[in-house]
Design a protein around this motif. Structure first.
Motif, mmCIF file in Angstrom:
data_model
loop_
_atom_site.group_PDB
_atom_site.id
_atom_site.type_symbol
_atom_site.label_atom_id
_atom_site.label_comp_id
_atom_site.label_asym_id
_atom_site.label_seq_id
_atom_site.Cartn_x
_atom_site.Cartn_y
_atom_site.Cartn_z
ATOM 1 N N ALA A 50 0.815 -1.213 0.000
ATOM 2 C CA ALA A 50 0.000 0.000 0.000
ATOM 3 C C ALA A 50 0.850 1.264 0.000
ATOM 4 C CB ALA A 50 -0.931 -0.005 1.212
ATOM 5 N N ALA A 51 2.150 1.132 0.187
ATOM 6 C CA ALA A 51 3.009 2.309 0.272
ATOM 7 C C ALA A 51 3.496 2.715 -1.115
ATOM 8 C CB ALA A 51 4.190 2.024 1.190
ATOM 9 N N PRO A 52 3.180 3.912 -1.539
ATOM 10 C CA PRO A 52 3.722 4.422 -2.796
ATOM 11 C C PRO A 52 5.172 4.846 -2.576
ATOM 12 C CG PRO A 52 2.434 6.112 -1.729
ATOM 13 C CD PRO A 52 2.319 4.890 -0.868
ATOM 14 N N PRO A 53 5.865 5.235 -3.630
ATOM 15 C CA PRO A 53 7.229 5.722 -3.428
ATOM 16 C C PRO A 53 7.226 6.957 -2.544
ATOM 17 C CG PRO A 53 6.802 5.334 -5.752
ATOM 18 C CD PRO A 53 5.490 5.210 -5.048
ATOM 19 N N THR A 80 6.241 12.907 7.014
ATOM 20 C CA THR A 80 5.300 12.414 8.019
ATOM 21 C C THR A 80 3.861 12.642 7.580
ATOM 22 O OG1 THR A 80 6.931 12.981 9.713
ATOM 23 C CG2 THR A 80 4.705 12.476 10.446
ATOM 24 N N ARG A 81 3.618 13.802 6.974
ATOM 25 C CA ARG A 81 2.253 14.061 6.526
ATOM 26 C C ARG A 81 1.859 13.095 5.418
ATOM 27 N NH1 ARG A 81 0.544 19.420 6.770
ATOM 28 N NH2 ARG A 81 2.649 19.942 6.138
ATOM 29 N N ALA A 82 2.779 12.848 4.503
ATOM 30 C CA ALA A 82 2.477 11.898 3.430
ATOM 31 C C ALA A 82 2.211 10.510 3.993
ATOM 32 C CB ALA A 82 3.638 11.853 2.434
ATOM 33 N N HIS A 83 2.983 10.173 4.986
ATOM 34 C CA HIS A 83 2.806 8.883 5.634
ATOM 35 C C HIS A 83 1.417 8.768 6.239
ATOM 36 C CE1 HIS A 83 4.874 5.671 8.344
ATOM 37 N NE2 HIS A 83 4.347 5.156 7.279
ATOM 38 N N LEU A 129 9.756 -4.947 6.732
ATOM 39 C CA LEU A 129 10.737 -5.747 5.996
ATOM 40 C C LEU A 129 10.522 -5.680 4.498
ATOM 41 C CD1 LEU A 129 11.192 -9.018 8.097
ATOM 42 C CD2 LEU A 129 12.891 -7.275 7.558
ATOM 43 N N GLY A 130 9.492 -4.991 4.069
ATOM 44 C CA GLY A 130 9.209 -4.953 2.642
ATOM 45 C C GLY A 130 9.965 -3.841 1.949
ATOM 46 N N PRO A 131 10.121 -3.960 0.659
ATOM 47 C CA PRO A 131 10.929 -2.986 -0.080
ATOM 48 C C PRO A 131 10.355 -1.577 -0.067
ATOM 49 C CG PRO A 131 9.781 -4.462 -1.586
ATOM 50 C CD PRO A 131 9.577 -5.020 -0.220
ATOM 51 N N ARG A 132 9.059 -1.450 -0.104
ATOM 52 C CA ARG A 132 8.483 -0.109 -0.169
ATOM 53 C C ARG A 132 8.605 0.618 1.146
ATOM 54 N NH1 ARG A 132 5.417 -2.955 -4.056
ATOM 55 N NH2 ARG A 132 4.603 -1.614 -5.703
ATOM 56 N N ARG A 133 8.241 -0.030 2.205
ATOM 57 C CA ARG A 133 8.323 0.615 3.509
ATOM 58 C C ARG A 133 9.759 0.952 3.859
ATOM 59 N NH1 ARG A 133 3.456 -0.652 6.345
ATOM 60 N NH2 ARG A 133 4.421 0.152 8.223
ATOM 61 N N LEU A 134 10.659 0.096 3.481
ATOM 62 C CA LEU A 134 12.056 0.375 3.786
ATOM 63 C C LEU A 134 12.579 1.546 2.975
ATOM 64 C CD1 LEU A 134 13.536 -3.194 4.285
ATOM 65 C CD2 LEU A 134 13.082 -1.440 5.990
ATOM 66 N N LEU A 135 12.002 1.751 1.808
ATOM 67 C CA LEU A 135 12.409 2.913 1.032
ATOM 68 C C LEU A 135 12.005 4.198 1.760
ATOM 69 C CD1 LEU A 135 13.891 3.381 -1.597
ATOM 70 C CD2 LEU A 135 11.704 3.614 -2.756
ATOM 71 N N TRP A 136 10.843 4.177 2.339
ATOM 72 C CA TRP A 136 10.442 5.328 3.155
ATOM 73 C C TRP A 136 11.438 5.561 4.279
ATOM 74 C CZ3 TRP A 136 6.125 8.719 3.198
ATOM 75 C CH2 TRP A 136 5.267 8.559 2.094
ATOM 76 N N LEU A 137 11.772 4.491 4.966
ATOM 77 C CA LEU A 137 12.722 4.628 6.066
ATOM 78 C C LEU A 137 14.043 5.194 5.570
ATOM 79 C CD1 LEU A 137 13.594 4.207 8.958
ATOM 80 C CD2 LEU A 137 13.993 1.788 8.460
ATOM 81 N N ASP A 138 14.480 4.689 4.435
ATOM 82 C CA ASP A 138 15.742 5.166 3.883
ATOM 83 C C ASP A 138 15.712 6.670 3.642
ATOM 84 O OD1 ASP A 138 18.389 4.380 2.362
ATOM 85 O OD2 ASP A 138 17.292 5.789 1.073
#
Lengths: 257, 257
Positions: free
Chosen positions: B84-87, B104-107, B127-136
């Motif tokens: 569900a997480a976009p870039p 944070t607002r986008a989140h 652990l998924g690629p999309r969420r980790l991209l956010w973290l990055d």
DNA sequence: TAAAACTATGAACGTCATACACAGTACAGG
DNA sequence: CCTGTACTGTGTATGACGTTCATAGTTTTA
């Protein structure tokens, strides 16, 4: 248009407003014993152990008898979420900052003791007597700080969210309860290693740098009380700044008069 | 003892590591289309509309065919939470503070668009690629602030928690989606009134004072963007203070040398 | 061309939440 | 005291759901 809104009947019962009729057999149960039983099961076996049947059998009735007291399983979970909260700590002359630290930590500890709260609590505003007592004490601690009611409530709800976030972090990383249900990760060391193995350093530059730096390696307590205080102080520093701002506003107003 | 830990197979598949065998019929599905279908259902009907059967029928296979791609429904939910997480927004030369506000607002907005995330997300480390991209990207925004990796991660996870808390607040109070599932409260006005009716001013002094003051009356936007920024700034002020502290430490160290 | 490896299917099972009709029980009023 | 009434707990039933398993079908490898 009065306050005679139906109001979920579970909420009524949470507040002790059991129906007042005096006919038929005296009820063998009440909401409190039902939720207590459900909480015991959830503590022991996790939320998946809580079924209408299991709760009913623990209190010694047939499964369907529970529907005399609660409308649905959702209602039961709502009542459990309130029932799991003990009385809040009392602010015996502490500063607002000390008390809110204590308050938030205690809040987090409750969630850790009842890890199933993480799956039940939708972060919705509470309506039960126990949770509202917690809210009340947080607001009371902020009396005399110059914040208005709305600000106090927002501070309290932010702190609630922080307590939950921290509890979730500790639970999912460090925890490893035997009763854990979604045990995707078994320890902090694993998490760091797994991530290091998955990440493409080009696509995830900052994150893989962090992983390579060795944070999160060494499972023993990389999430500990120090980290809790760290994040909490981010918040409380902000609150303190706001209080100072309100105070100086007030002073300026009084100077002007 | 290598990094050859089994690793949940859903996670493998989330990273595109589908099994490499080339025998038998070509698979008709992949994890991405399954999760996409599940997300569409959840968006339209809520999480309760998501069953193995409904997802399977939407992608045109029998219910049990899904088990070739995911181990259990829990796995499906995990994959949904990542899918569900976009870039994330890109930090095009913004200050760390501006970017983290945007981030944070986008989140939060993502969570609001997919309200079911509130029930799925156990706040567990992703652990998924999309969420980790956010973290990055959050970590990247904090480069050059003098914070160490551990601190950056804690800041990011605190902000994540804040986004979720705020989304939950908006959703449960103001929201009132037709697809809402636990619609205990239908509007802010109701909440204030209900509370005012329930509370004993002696047992709940601060809270009932707040209710009487009329906060929360008037449903129109008592939870709005201003409130979001309010709480967020509490946090970011704290972060800023920390950054300043780190900077002065560094300066003192260099003066000493 | 035959074996091997993999895919989707349909039936079946166990669990669960919940509905409903029924039987038993205590109070109210005569 | 007795009868009706309102309420409580029980048993049975139902439909939905997650998951297992044996089977049939399909594509690649040898």
């Amino acid at each position: 248009m009065d306050q005679e809104r139906p109001l979920p009947s579970v909420v009524e019962r949470m507040w002790g407003r059991e129906p007042v009729t005096r006919r038929g057999p005296r009820p063998r149960l009440d909401l409190a014993t039902i939720t207590a039983a459900a909480i015991e099961i959830a503590d022991a076996e996790g939320l998946s152990g809580v079924s209408m049947a299991s709760v009913a059998s623990r209190v010694g009735v047939a499964a369907t008898a529970l529907y005399r007291y609660i409308g649905s399983k959702e209602d039961l979970l709502t009542a459990m979420a309130d029932g799991a909260a003990p009385p809040p700590p009392e602010p015996a002359g502490m500063s607002w900052r000390d008390y809110l630290t204590l308050w938030t930590r205690a809040h987090r500890d409750i969630v850790l003791e009842h890890a199933w709260l993480l799956s039940v609590d939708r972060l919705a505003p509470p309506l039960g007597p126990r949770r509202l007592l917690w809210l009340d004490r947080a607001l009371a601690a902020l009396d005399g700080t110059g914040l208005d009611h709305g600000e106090k409530i927002k501070v309290a709800s932010t702190l609630t969210g922080y307590a939950l976030t921290d509890a979730a972090l500790i639970h999912s990383i460090g925890g490893g309860d035997p009763t854990m249900e979604n045990a995707a990760i078994t320890g902090a060391a694993d998490y760091g290693e797994v991530l290091a193995g998955l990440l493409d350093p080009v696509a995830y530059p900052a994150l893989s740098a962090a992983m390579r730096s060795g944070v999160m390696h060494g499972a023993e307590g990389w999430v500990d009380d120090e980290d809790f205080v760290f994040g909490l102080n981010l918040l409380l520093d902000g609150v303190e700044a706001l209080i100072g701002q309100r105070a100086s506003e007030k002073q300026r107003a009084s100077e002007k008069s």
